[in-house]
Motif scaffolding. Structure first.
Motif, PDB file in Angstrom:
ATOM      1  N   GLN A  64       0.693  -1.247  -0.055  1.00 17.39           N
ATOM      2  CA  GLN A  64       0.047  -0.160  -0.057  1.00 17.39           C
ATOM      3  C   GLN A  64       1.001   1.422  -0.018  1.00 17.39           C
ATOM      4  OE1 GLN A  64      -3.715  -0.265   2.437  1.00 17.39           O
ATOM      5  NE2 GLN A  64      -2.911  -1.948   3.496  1.00 17.39           N
ATOM      6  N   ILE A  65       1.998   1.319   0.606  1.00 15.96           N
ATOM      7  CA  ILE A  65       3.097   2.218   0.710  1.00 15.96           C
ATOM      8  C   ILE A  65       4.480   1.631   0.429  1.00 15.96           C
ATOM      9  CG2 ILE A  65       4.218   3.816   2.103  1.00 15.96           C
ATOM     10  CD1 ILE A  65       1.799   3.704   4.016  1.00 15.96           C
ATOM     11  N   ASP A  66       5.345   2.273  -0.580  1.00 13.24           N
ATOM     12  CA  ASP A  66       6.559   1.668  -0.877  1.00 13.24           C
ATOM     13  C   ASP A  66       7.580   2.708  -0.114  1.00 13.24           C
ATOM     14  OD1 ASP A  66       8.851   0.696  -1.918  1.00 13.24           O
ATOM     15  OD2 ASP A  66       8.744   1.891  -4.176  1.00 13.24           O
ATOM     16  N   GLU A  67       8.093   2.020   0.997  1.00 14.27           N
ATOM     17  CA  GLU A  67       8.840   2.713   1.998  1.00 14.27           C
ATOM     18  C   GLU A  67      10.039   3.117   1.412  1.00 14.27           C
ATOM     19  OE1 GLU A  67       9.532   1.123   6.362  1.00 14.27           O
ATOM     20  OE2 GLU A  67      10.914   0.012   5.003  1.00 14.27           O
ATOM     21  N   THR A  68      10.964   2.197   0.389  1.00 10.10           N
ATOM     22  CA  THR A  68      12.132   2.472  -0.193  1.00 10.10           C
ATOM     23  C   THR A  68      11.965   3.126  -1.443  1.00 10.10           C
ATOM     24  OG1 THR A  68      12.014   0.347  -1.340  1.00 10.10           O
ATOM     25  CG2 THR A  68      12.948   0.104   0.783  1.00 10.10           C
ATOM     26  N   GLY A  69      10.968   3.244  -2.307  1.00  7.37           N
ATOM     27  CA  GLY A  69      10.843   3.924  -3.382  1.00  7.37           C
ATOM     28  C   GLY A  69      11.322   3.184  -4.390  1.00  7.37           C
ATOM     29  N   ILE A  70      11.578   1.983  -4.258  1.00  9.87           N
ATOM     30  CA  ILE A  70      12.111   1.048  -5.565  1.00  9.87           C
ATOM     31  C   ILE A  70      11.085   0.104  -6.111  1.00  9.87           C
ATOM     32  CG2 ILE A  70      13.731  -1.021  -5.883  1.00  9.87           C
ATOM     33  CD1 ILE A  70      15.309   0.100  -3.409  1.00  9.87           C
ATOM     34  N   SER A  71      10.207  -0.464  -5.585  1.00  9.57           N
ATOM     35  CA  SER A  71       9.386  -1.284  -6.204  1.00  9.57           C
ATOM     36  C   SER A  71       7.946  -0.599  -6.644  1.00  9.57           C
ATOM     37  CB  SER A  71       9.077  -2.546  -5.150  1.00  9.57           C
ATOM     38  OG  SER A  71      10.195  -3.273  -4.993  1.00  9.57           O
ATOM     39  N   GLY A  72       7.858   0.400  -6.017  1.00 15.65           N
ATOM     40  CA  GLY A  72       6.417   1.008  -6.140  1.00 15.65           C
ATOM     41  C   GLY A  72       5.299   0.587  -5.299  1.00 15.65           C
ATOM     42  N   GLN A  73       4.281   1.101  -5.513  1.00 15.22           N
ATOM     43  CA  GLN A  73       2.864   0.733  -4.960  1.00 15.22           C
ATOM     44  C   GLN A  73       1.873  -0.381  -5.781  1.00 15.22           C
ATOM     45  OE1 GLN A  73       2.417   5.165  -3.020  1.00 15.22           O
ATOM     46  NE2 GLN A  73       0.924   3.814  -2.772  1.00 15.22           N
ATOM     47  N   GLY A  74       1.104  -0.968  -5.032  1.00 15.60           N
ATOM     48  CA  GLY A  74       0.210  -1.827  -5.777  1.00 15.60           C
ATOM     49  C   GLY A  74       0.761  -3.417  -5.729  1.00 15.60           C
ATOM     50  N   ILE A  75       0.375  -4.125  -6.556  1.00 11.65           N
ATOM     51  CA  ILE A  75       0.951  -5.588  -6.470  1.00 11.65           C
ATOM     52  C   ILE A  75       2.319  -5.426  -7.169  1.00 11.65           C
ATOM     53  CG2 ILE A  75       0.553  -7.802  -7.744  1.00 11.65           C
ATOM     54  CD1 ILE A  75      -2.259  -7.587  -7.589  1.00 11.65           C
ATOM     55  N   VAL A  76       3.210  -5.601  -6.308  1.00 11.21           N
ATOM     56  CA  VAL A  76       4.845  -5.621  -6.730  1.00 11.21           C
ATOM     57  C   VAL A  76       5.287  -7.204  -6.947  1.00 11.21           C
ATOM     58  CG1 VAL A  76       5.277  -3.711  -5.847  1.00 11.21           C
ATOM     59  CG2 VAL A  76       5.642  -5.753  -4.217  1.00 11.21           C
ATOM     60  N   ILE A  77       4.465  -8.166  -6.335  1.00  7.54           N
ATOM     61  CA  ILE A  77       5.108  -9.857  -6.721  1.00  7.54           C
ATOM     62  C   ILE A  77       3.833 -10.632  -7.103  1.00  7.54           C
ATOM     63  CG2 ILE A  77       6.011 -11.733  -5.194  1.00  7.54           C
ATOM     64  CD1 ILE A  77       7.572  -9.699  -3.403  1.00  7.54           C
ATOM     65  N   GLU A  78       4.065 -11.524  -7.806  1.00  2.00           N
ATOM     66  CA  GLU A  78       3.474 -12.710  -7.899  1.00  2.00           C
ATOM     67  C   GLU A  78       4.204 -14.059  -7.348  1.00  2.00           C
ATOM     68  OE1 GLU A  78       2.162 -13.291 -11.879  1.00  2.00           O
ATOM     69  OE2 GLU A  78       3.857 -13.664 -12.645  1.00  2.00           O
ATOM     70  N   GLY A  79       3.349 -14.954  -6.675  1.00  2.00           N
ATOM     71  CA  GLY A  79       4.345 -15.887  -6.039  1.00  2.00           C
ATOM     72  C   GLY A  79       3.296 -17.418  -5.885  1.00  2.00           C
ATOM     73  N   ALA A  80       4.268 -18.248  -5.455  1.00  2.00           N
ATOM     74  CA  ALA A  80       3.743 -19.714  -5.240  1.00  2.00           C
ATOM     75  C   ALA A  80       4.552 -20.185  -4.196  1.00  2.00           C
ATOM     76  CB  ALA A  80       3.885 -20.531  -6.539  1.00  2.00           C
ATOM     77  N   VAL A  81       3.678 -20.941  -3.272  1.00  2.00           N
ATOM     78  CA  VAL A  81       4.221 -21.630  -2.231  1.00  2.00           C
ATOM     79  C   VAL A  81       3.670 -23.270  -2.901  1.00  2.00           C
ATOM     80  CG1 VAL A  81       3.877 -22.581   0.125  1.00  2.00           C
ATOM     81  CG2 VAL A  81       3.395 -20.133  -0.418  1.00  2.00           C
ATOM     82  N   LEU A  82       4.971 -24.035  -2.850  1.00  2.47           N
ATOM     83  CA  LEU A  82       5.100 -25.372  -3.223  1.00  2.47           C
ATOM     84  C   LEU A  82       4.487 -26.346  -2.083  1.00  2.47           C
ATOM     85  CD1 LEU A  82       8.395 -25.506  -5.434  1.00  2.47           C
ATOM     86  CD2 LEU A  82       6.069 -24.822  -6.113  1.00  2.47           C
ATOM     87  N   ALA A  83       4.389 -27.466  -2.591  1.00  2.00           N
ATOM     88  CA  ALA A  83       3.685 -28.273  -1.403  1.00  2.00           C
ATOM     89  C   ALA A  83       4.809 -28.771  -0.414  1.00  2.00           C
ATOM     90  CB  ALA A  83       3.242 -29.822  -2.227  1.00  2.00           C
ATOM     91  N   THR A  84       6.070 -28.446  -0.868  1.00  2.10           N
ATOM     92  CA  THR A  84       7.181 -28.923  -0.014  1.00  2.10           C
ATOM     93  C   THR A  84       7.638 -27.707   0.894  1.00  2.10           C
ATOM     94  OG1 THR A  84       8.814 -27.628  -1.571  1.00  2.10           O
ATOM     95  CG2 THR A  84       8.603 -30.130  -1.875  1.00  2.10           C
ATOM     96  N   GLY A  85       6.726 -26.322   0.901  1.00  2.00           N
ATOM     97  CA  GLY A  85       6.993 -25.439   1.617  1.00  2.00           C
ATOM     98  C   GLY A  85       7.698 -24.441   1.153  1.00  2.00           C
ATOM     99  N   GLN A  86       8.457 -24.645   0.148  1.00  2.00           N
ATOM    100  CA  GLN A  86       9.433 -23.701  -0.835  1.00  2.00           C
ATOM    101  C   GLN A  86       8.478 -22.555  -1.298  1.00  2.00           C
ATOM    102  OE1 GLN A  86      11.073 -27.202  -2.551  1.00  2.00           O
ATOM    103  NE2 GLN A  86      13.055 -26.171  -2.373  1.00  2.00           N
ATOM    104  N   CYS A  87       8.984 -21.438  -1.282  1.00  2.00           N
ATOM    105  CA  CYS A  87       8.214 -20.216  -1.600  1.00  2.00           C
ATOM    106  C   CYS A  87       8.856 -19.685  -2.873  1.00  2.00           C
ATOM    107  CB  CYS A  87       8.189 -19.289  -0.634  1.00  2.00           C
ATOM    108  SG  CYS A  87       7.068 -17.695  -1.199  1.00  2.00           S
ATOM    109  N   ILE A  88       8.393 -19.512  -3.972  1.00  2.00           N
ATOM    110  CA  ILE A  88       9.140 -18.745  -5.250  1.00  2.00           C
ATOM    111  C   ILE A  88       8.119 -17.577  -5.520  1.00  2.00           C
ATOM    112  CG2 ILE A  88       9.422 -19.155  -7.839  1.00  2.00           C
ATOM    113  CD1 ILE A  88       8.971 -21.864  -7.317  1.00  2.00           C
TER     114      ILE A  88
END
Length: 105
Positions: A28-52
């Motif tokens: 909602q806010i970009d503290e560092t001013g690098i990535s921007g606001q809004g959706i900045v990542i899409e991700g997935a958690v695998l069945a093993t627990g690993q997160c991409i």
């Protein structure tokens, strides 16, 4: 009731656990001013627990990072930046806003 076959030791499965749970990360806010606001990542958690995670910045391709767990991702990119008021939303609609609100008790 378990039968005697159920109780016998079994060899490990030939394949790792399977299943992917996807999510988005919205700042909602970009503290560092690098990535921007809004959706900045899409991700997935695998069945093993690993997160991409796939950073949507910088264009045109962003970047990809792999973490041992969702908690490891949160420790590095979410918890240290509480002023971003990050919202993580999973495909099933589960949503958490960080920092999480703690109810006294």
């Amino acid at each position: 009731i378990m039968n005697s076959e159920d109780l016998k030791p079994k060899p490990p499965a030939k394949l790792a656990p399977q299943g992917i749970r996807t999510f988005t990360v919205c700042r909602q806010i970009d503290e560092t001013g690098i990535s921007g606001q809004g959706i900045v990542i899409e991700g997935a958690v695998l069945a093993t627990g690993q997160c991409i995670v796939h950073w949507l910045y910088p264009p045109p391709r962003g970047g990809i990072a792999i973490f041992d767990s969702m908690e490891d991702f949160l420790k590095v990119h979410v918890h240290p930046h509480p002023s971003n008021k990050t919202i993580i939303t999973f495909q099933d609609g589960e949503t958490t806003t960080y920092p999480t609100e703690h109810v006294g008790g």
